[in-house]
Design an enzyme around this catalytic site. Structure first.
Site, short mmCIF file in Angstrom:
data_model
loop_
_atom_site.label_atom_id
_atom_site.label_comp_id
_atom_site.label_asym_id
_atom_site.label_seq_id
_atom_site.Cartn_x
_atom_site.Cartn_y
_atom_site.Cartn_z
CD GLU A 139 -6.94 -22.60 1.42
OE1 GLU A 139 -6.93 -22.83 2.65
OE2 GLU A 139 -6.17 -21.80 0.88
CG HIS A 194 -3.62 -22.62 4.00
ND1 HIS A 194 -4.72 -21.80 3.90
CD2 HIS A 194 -2.74 -21.92 4.77
CE1 HIS A 194 -4.53 -20.69 4.58
NE2 HIS A 194 -3.31 -20.73 5.14
NE ARG A 226 -2.08 -1.54 3.50
CZ ARG A 226 -2.59 -1.99 4.64
NH1 ARG A 226 -3.89 -2.05 4.77
NH2 ARG A 226 -1.83 -2.38 5.63
NE ARG A 255 -6.15 -16.01 4.68
CZ ARG A 255 -5.16 -16.48 5.45
NH1 ARG A 255 -4.15 -17.14 4.93
NH2 ARG A 255 -5.19 -16.32 6.76
P1 NAP Z 1 1.70 -7.77 7.32
O1 NAP Z 1 2.97 -7.65 8.08
O2 NAP Z 1 0.52 -6.99 7.76
O3 NAP Z 1 2.03 -7.44 5.79
C1 NAP Z 1 1.04 -7.32 4.83
C2 NAP Z 1 1.63 -6.65 3.59
O4 NAP Z 1 0.60 -6.62 2.59
C3 NAP Z 1 2.03 -5.19 3.85
O5 NAP Z 1 3.20 -4.88 3.13
C4 NAP Z 1 0.85 -4.39 3.29
O6 NAP Z 1 1.18 -3.12 2.79
C5 NAP Z 1 0.45 -5.28 2.13
N1 NAP Z 1 -0.92 -4.99 1.76
C6 NAP Z 1 -2.02 -5.00 2.56
N2 NAP Z 1 -3.11 -4.64 1.85
C7 NAP Z 1 -2.68 -4.42 0.59
C8 NAP Z 1 -3.32 -4.00 -0.59
N3 NAP Z 1 -4.64 -3.76 -0.62
N4 NAP Z 1 -2.57 -3.84 -1.71
C9 NAP Z 1 -1.24 -4.09 -1.69
N5 NAP Z 1 -0.57 -4.47 -0.59
C10 NAP Z 1 -1.29 -4.64 0.53
O7 NAP Z 1 1.21 -9.27 7.30
P2 NAP Z 1 2.10 -10.60 7.36
O8 NAP Z 1 2.30 -11.00 8.76
O9 NAP Z 1 3.28 -10.44 6.45
O10 NAP Z 1 1.04 -11.64 6.71
C11 NAP Z 1 0.56 -11.41 5.41
C12 NAP Z 1 -0.51 -12.41 5.03
O11 NAP Z 1 0.08 -13.66 4.70
C13 NAP Z 1 -1.54 -12.79 6.09
O12 NAP Z 1 -2.52 -11.79 6.28
C14 NAP Z 1 -2.12 -14.06 5.49
O13 NAP Z 1 -3.16 -13.74 4.58
C15 NAP Z 1 -0.94 -14.64 4.72
N6 NAP Z 1 -0.41 -15.85 5.39
C16 NAP Z 1 -0.50 -17.06 4.77
C17 NAP Z 1 0.01 -18.17 5.40
C18 NAP Z 1 -0.06 -19.52 4.76
O14 NAP Z 1 -0.13 -20.51 5.47
N7 NAP Z 1 -0.01 -19.61 3.45
C19 NAP Z 1 0.57 -18.11 6.67
C20 NAP Z 1 0.66 -16.87 7.27
C21 NAP Z 1 0.16 -15.73 6.62
P3 NAP Z 1 1.74 -1.95 3.74
O15 NAP Z 1 3.09 -2.44 4.19
O16 NAP Z 1 1.86 -0.78 2.86
O17 NAP Z 1 0.76 -1.83 4.87
C1 8YV Z 2 -2.77 -20.81 9.38
C2 8YV Z 2 -2.41 -18.70 7.99
O1 8YV Z 2 -2.53 -22.09 8.90
O2 8YV Z 2 -1.59 -17.42 9.78
C3 8YV Z 2 -2.26 -17.43 8.74
O3 8YV Z 2 -2.80 -16.42 8.28
O4 8YV Z 2 -2.93 -18.73 6.93
C4 8YV Z 2 -1.88 -19.95 8.55
O5 8YV Z 2 -0.77 -19.73 9.35
C5 8YV Z 2 -4.21 -20.57 9.39
O6 8YV Z 2 -4.59 -19.29 9.75
C6 8YV Z 2 -4.83 -21.57 10.35
O7 8YV Z 2 -6.13 -21.28 10.51
#
Ligand code: NAP
Ligand code: 8YV
Length: 333
Positions: free
Chosen positions: A273, A291, A187, A244
């Site tokens: 999922e 996932h 963002r 996601r």
């Molecule tokens: P975070 O620290 O809040 O980082 C999110 C990043 O996404 C920030 O750089 C943010 O921009 C950017 N962002 C948010 N909204 C946006 C938009 N509309 N357009 C462009 N960029 C945008 O979160 P995190 O801890 O890294 O986690 C990120 C996400 O990873 C989680 O919310 C979850 O959906 C996903 N995740 C997936 C798994 C899995 O198992 N696959 C596990 C954990 C997390 P800014 O820096 O400018 O605010």
């Molecule tokens: C988890 C995730 O597996 O942290 C997240 O956002 O997607 C994963 O770490 C999930 O949330 C479990 O419900």
């Protein structure tokens, strides 16, 4: 993170009394977390409510980040004070509806950065070097007929990260060790980081070999990776999604992979999922994981501990370890 506030400096009266604290589980959770929750609280399972009156006594909700905790559910839980999410992403929770009811939402940021970044690197290597296909090639005995096809070099390639937050930066750190040329979109640009910023996923895709999504889900990112982005990434480009499923227009992704608009994809997350479209499952140019990016014993234990710590802090009247940013104002009231 917020400072201690009046709201939490005094223990709420109801939590000093002798009756057990009743909580509601709204998704599957690891057994070790269920056991710990059962030791500390009287836990009800949303799918097996024997006593409907219990819903009125429930003061906390626990569930995964994509589990739907919407306005309708909150309306039948009049005494809920906290939603403790097992996950950093909380796109399933209607945070606005929670805030309107004075309910605080907590999550599990930080403790899973390493694992998610590790799996992202695993997917990058798997799609570029075709490791799963090579594994099948050897196991099927095909090697005797000739060598495996050549693959794409990862070291030194251009990586575009969509979302350079906690996990995005952990991925960038690892990719730097592969001498990858990193750029990103988010963002807002990050003045303290050395990587070039692009204002959109499309502009970023046009510049890179690998485009990797690691943003939150929800309305603001819905469908942000679409056919326009895949066309910009091009026929030699690869897409990795550890964010996601909702971040991608899934029909566009399927078409882009079928028609070779892009070379391939590595996916950990999907629309709907765990019911993964056969069209995705049968594609030859994808590497798919279920996932599982945060799915190590160590990290899931750390996430469970943070879920427990958020609840314990709330009921003890202490500062919350990890409220979601939108709830800051509520905590400062
Ligand atoms: P975070 O620290 O809040 O980082 C999110 C990043 O996404 C920030 O750089 C943010 O921009 C950017 N962002 C948010 N909204 C946006 C938009 N509309 N357009 C462009 N960029 C945008 O979160 P995190 O801890 O890294 O986690 C990120 C996400 O990873 C989680 O919310 C979850 O959906 C996903 N995740 C997936 C798994 C899995 O198992 N696959 C596990 C954990 C997390 P800014 O820096 O400018 O605010
Ligand atoms: C988890 C995730 O597996 O942290 C997240 O956002 O997607 C994963 O770490 C999930 O949330 C479990 O419900």
């Amino acid at each position: 993170m917020q400072e201690n506030t009046d709201m939490y400096q005094e223990k709420p009266e109801r939590f000093t009394q002798m009756e057990p604290i009743e909580i509601l589980r709204v998704s599957n959770l690891h057994t070790f977390l269920i056991d710990d929750l059962n030791k500390a609280y009287m836990m009800h399972d949303h799918n097996h409510i024997n006593d409907p009156e219990a819903l009125k006594r429930v003061v906390a909700v626990v569930g995964g980040g994509e589990t739907k905790v919407d306005r309708k559910l909150l309306s039948i839980l009049p005494n809920v004070k906290i939603i403790s999410v097992f996950g950093v992403g909380y796109d399933g929770v209607d945070v606005q509806a929670a805030i309107e009811r004075g309910i605080v939402v907590t999550h599990t940021p930080g403790v899973l950065n390493d694992d998610v970044a590790d799996l992202a690197m695993g997917l990058l290597l798997s799609v570029s070097r075709q490791i799963p296909k090579a594994d099948q090639f050897v196991k099927a005995g095909d090697w005797v007929d000739g060598p495996f096809n050549l693959t794409k070099k990862l070291t030194g390639a251009k990586l575009g990260i969509v979302g350079l937050g906690r996990i995005g930066q952990a991925i960038a750190k690892r990719a730097s060790a592969f001498d990858m040329k990193i750029s990103y979109t988010a963002r807002t640009p990050k003045a303290d980081l050395p990587y070039p910023y692009f204002p959109s996923a499309k502009a970023l895709a046009a510049e890179v070999d690998f485009l990797l999504a690691i943003t939150p889900g929800g309305a603001s990112t819905k469908g942000m990776i679409n056919m326009e982005v895949f066309e910009a990434l091009g026929p030699n480009g690869y897409f990795i999604n550890v964010a996601r499923g909702s971040v991608v227009e899934q029909p566009d992704l399927i078409k882009a992979l079928q028609d070779k608009v892009i070379a391939g994809a590595g996916l950990d997350v999907y629309y709907d999922e765990p019911r993964i479209s056969p069209e995705i499952r049968h594609l030859p140019n994808v590497v798919l994981t279920p996932h599982m990016a945060s799915g190590t014993f160590e990290t899931r234990r750390a996430m469970a501990d943070l879920v427990l710590a958020n609840l314990a802090a709330y009921f003890a009247g202490n500062k919350l370890p990890a409220p979601v940013p939108e709830c800051q104002a509520l905590l400062e009231e």
